[in-house]
Motif scaffolding. Structure first.
Motif, short mmCIF file in Angstrom:
data_model
loop_
_atom_site.label_atom_id
_atom_site.label_comp_id
_atom_site.label_asym_id
_atom_site.label_seq_id
_atom_site.Cartn_x
_atom_site.Cartn_y
_atom_site.Cartn_z
N SER A 1 0.83 -1.20 0.00
CA SER A 1 0.00 0.00 0.00
C SER A 1 0.86 1.25 0.00
CB SER A 1 -0.93 0.01 1.22
OG SER A 1 -1.93 1.00 1.07
N ILE A 2 0.29 2.29 -0.60
CA ILE A 2 0.92 3.61 -0.60
C ILE A 2 -0.19 4.64 -0.40
CG2 ILE A 2 0.80 3.70 -3.13
CD1 ILE A 2 3.32 5.48 -3.04
N THR A 3 0.09 5.63 0.39
CA THR A 3 -0.88 6.71 0.59
C THR A 3 -0.13 8.01 0.82
OG1 THR A 3 -2.90 7.36 1.81
CG2 THR A 3 -1.11 6.42 3.10
N GLY A 4 -0.78 9.13 0.54
CA GLY A 4 -0.12 10.41 0.69
C GLY A 4 -1.03 11.46 1.29
N ASP A 5 -0.42 12.59 1.68
CA ASP A 5 -1.18 13.65 2.32
C ASP A 5 -1.59 14.75 1.34
OD1 ASP A 5 1.19 14.98 1.83
OD2 ASP A 5 1.50 15.63 3.91
N GLY B 1 -3.83 -2.96 3.56
CA GLY B 1 -4.56 -1.72 3.31
C GLY B 1 -4.05 -0.56 4.15
N MET B 2 -3.99 0.62 3.53
CA MET B 2 -3.59 1.81 4.27
C MET B 2 -4.10 3.04 3.52
SD MET B 2 0.21 3.01 5.56
CE MET B 2 0.89 3.07 3.89
N THR B 3 -4.64 3.99 4.25
CA THR B 3 -5.07 5.25 3.66
C THR B 3 -4.95 6.36 4.68
OG1 THR B 3 -6.86 6.27 2.36
CG2 THR B 3 -7.52 5.03 4.30
N MET B 4 -4.78 7.57 4.21
CA MET B 4 -4.71 8.73 5.11
C MET B 4 -6.08 9.36 5.20
SD MET B 4 -1.96 11.81 5.27
CE MET B 4 -0.84 10.81 6.24
N ARG B 5 -6.53 9.63 6.44
CA ARG B 5 -7.85 10.21 6.67
C ARG B 5 -7.73 11.25 7.78
NH1 ARG B 5 -12.80 8.75 9.66
NH2 ARG B 5 -14.62 9.22 8.36
N SER B 6 -7.98 12.50 7.43
CA SER B 6 -7.94 13.60 8.40
C SER B 6 -6.63 13.65 9.17
CB SER B 6 -9.12 13.49 9.37
OG SER B 6 -10.36 13.52 8.68
N GLY B 7 -5.53 13.42 8.48
CA GLY B 7 -4.21 13.52 9.10
C GLY B 7 -3.72 12.28 9.80
N SER B 8 -4.59 11.28 9.94
CA SER B 8 -4.20 10.01 10.57
C SER B 8 -4.12 8.92 9.51
CB SER B 8 -5.21 9.61 11.63
OG SER B 8 -5.30 10.57 12.66
#
Length: 259
Positions: A33-37, A108-115
């Motif tokens: 997984s990859i996620t960004g801000d 799984g990984m995702t950024m949500r509201s800074g977390s």
């Protein structure tokens, strides 16, 4: 050979031929997984699982923070997540919903509201639900190396089900995607089993909550395993990428689900 590379994926489905190099990492393996801000900061996460030979090498435990610099990435922080969890002790491991780390598999990984929301493929909880962790302060983890300072906690569980070998089986989380409207997309595949065939699925939680998240199945994919989710460049749409083993990977673009 586990080179620290990523690849760009064009909106028309083509993969860019030249790799995007990650400076500061010697090797990576089984990135899931990859996620960004949205401002040039990214996180990448390996599966943490054992390989087919029953080994959990350190390059399968990578959890890294990346900074986009021009046409490449630089890692300014990286840990071996399983080792860090072990160092935190049994009481902490149990506090995040696990009895031990023997079957840990994260996809799984995702950024949500800074977390960061982190979704487990395995294990499931005692009721057969998939586990979602929340990490409020990832920067403290990379600065200190101490998982206890990251705010990691058991955040929610969700009931997922897929079809595998002509039977309904519990699903684990193969990817998460936080939508700008607050909803959460979850892709599911069979948890903890090797099946000859399975029908992966996409679930949608319009109002994910602490404790128990209720999600409804919005799409099933006969014979396919959805393992990647991303916002599409086209507003109001998202992309699903399928793991097809040794066959050519495939993808599909879908509209955001409605309430």
């Amino acid at each position: 050979k586990h080179a620290p590379w990523l690849f760009g994926f064009e909106s028309d489905g083509h993969v860019q031929p030249e790799p995007i190099r990650i400076g500061g990492l010697k090797e990576v393996n089984d990135l899931e997984s990859i996620t960004g801000d949205g401002r040039g900061l990214y996180y990448v996460l390996s599966s943490q699982s054992h390989n087919r030979k029953g080994k959990r090498k350190k390059n399968r435990q990578i959890f890294a923070r990346l900074i986009l610099e021009g046409e490449s990435f630089r890692s300014d922080g990286a840990i071996h997540l399983v080792e860090t969890l072990k160092n935190a002790g049994q009481e902490f491991i149990e506090s995040i919903g696990l009895s031990d780390l023997s079957t840990l598999d994260i996809e799984g990984m995702t950024m949500r509201s800074g977390s960061l929301l982190i979704g487990l493929k395995a294990p499931l909880d005692a009721q057969g639900k998939a586990i979602i962790w929340k990490m409020d302060f990832p920067e403290k983890l990379f600065d200190s190396g101490d998982i206890r300072q990251s705010g990691l906690r058991l955040w929610s569980t969700v009931h997922l089900q897929v079809q595998a070998d002509n039977a309904k089986v519990p699903g684990g989380i193969s990817e998460l995607l936080a939508l700008p409207d607050g909803g959460l997309l979850i892709s599911a595949t069979a948890s903890g089993i090797d099946s000859r065939s399975q029908d992966g699925a996409i679930y949608f939680a319009s109002d994910p909550k602490v404790g128990t998240t209720h999600a409804r199945k919005i799409r099933e994919f006969p014979g396919l395993k959805p393992e990647g989710l991303a916002l599409s460049p086209d507003a109001g749409r998202f992309m699903v990428v399928f793991d097809r083993g040794n066959e050519l990977p495939s993808w599909i673009e879908l509209p955001w689900p409605t309430l």
